[in-house]
Design an enzyme around this catalytic site. Structure first.
Site: not given
Ligand code: HPA
Length: 285
Positions: A29, A60, A82, A84-85, A112, A223-224, A247, A259
């Site tokens: 991402s 994406h 992903h 989660y999608e 990310a 998440m990947s 972050n 996001h």
């Molecule tokens: N948590 C989960 N997935 C992420 C995060 C996070 O803080 N930042 C970017 N992808």
């Protein structure tokens, strides 16, 4: 998704691109820009590749770009699938299975991620040394086709040591050059190394969950990547993982995570990230 499906997609990509790359890169991402300026690029939207599904997440692009970096052929996934999608793991790991059928030997997985370490700030990068799969599912669950790999794959060294060395050397060289050129006022080490913990998402974590994952030994959450790393190792490919820290984990700062921030941090490091990937690709070929 069968072995034959993967062969069919691989044949399609080889025919359309006329290239036989040995290295694939998956862009996380906010990190898609790397694929924009490859030389002699052929762009194949996912919805035109047999058995691929479309990627739906913002940030994406959803295409496979086959191109070159200083004459080295690479296949780049601009956008990934992903869990989660709503895709099942067969769909999430399918590109890895196609890559192996194309003759690709090395995959560079990027993402990310949130930092669990106060020393590892947004805008820095983390070389993945190992992972914790907390997605609640293993992508290889189900019948095993031995043409992909063994029933019980070893995961002792998922992330290749030699590739980690190459990535680390490349990051050091960039830091040296930036300091020498005065781009950074003092030498700034932006590459950390640590354990990536994969969660299914799509929610970010609670502050308590973040404390839990830290106790478990994780340095970053995302998440990947883990499904693809497992699928790649299953097939004997070499794997390198790089997280772009976007972050701090939930609760580490007194502010919510969104996001947009994740995407903006990706864009902020795009220059260094691209430079790093170019150097790694040339050294790993
Ligand atoms: N948590 C989960 N997935 C992420 C995060 C996070 O803080 N930042 C970017 N992808």
């Amino acid at each position: 998704m069968t072995y034959e499906n993967a062969v069919e997609a691989a044949e399609f990509i080889k025919l359309k691109s006329g290239k036989a790359p040995k290295i694939a890169v998956v862009l996380g991402s906010g990190l898609g820009a790397f694929a924009d300026d490859l030389e002699n690029a052929v762009r194949l939207p996912y919805d035109g590749i047999p058995h691929f599904v479309r990627s739906t997440v913002e940030g994406h692009a959803g295409q496979l770009v086959i191109g070159e970096v200083d004459g080295v052929s690479i296949a780049v996934q601009q956008g990934r699938f992903h869990y989660y999608e709503g895709y099942d793991m067969q769909q999430v790991m399918f590109p890895m299975r196609v890559f192996a059928r194309m003759g690709i030997e090395t995959v560079i997985l990027t993402n990310a991620a949130g930092s669990l370490n106060s020393e590892m700030a947004p805008g820095s990068l983390m070389l993945i040394s190992d992972h914790i799969n907390m997605m609640g599912v293993n992508p290889l669950r189900g019948p095993n086709d031995a043409r992909f790999g063994p029933r019980f794959p070893d995961m002792t060294q998922v992330y290749d040591r030699e590739l980690q060395k190459i990535a680390n050397n490349a990051a050091n060289a960039i830091a040296d050059e930036r300091a020498a050129a005065g781009t950074d006022s003092e030498r700034h080490d932006f590459m950390h190394r640590g354990v990536y913990c994969a969660l299914s998402g799509p929610t970010y974590e609670t502050p308590t969950e973040i404390r839990l994952y830290r106790i478990l030994g994780a340095d970053a959450v995302g998440m990947s990547t883990v499904p693809e790393a497992i699928a790649a190792r299953h097939q004997g490919m070499r794997v390198l993982g790089i997280s772009c820290i976007t972050n701090f984990g939930a609760g580490m700062l007194d502010q919510p995570i969104d996001h947009q921030e994740v995407m903006e941090t990706g864009a902020r490091v795009a220059g260094i990230f691209k430079d790093l990937l170019c150097r790694i690709v040339k050294a790993a070929n």
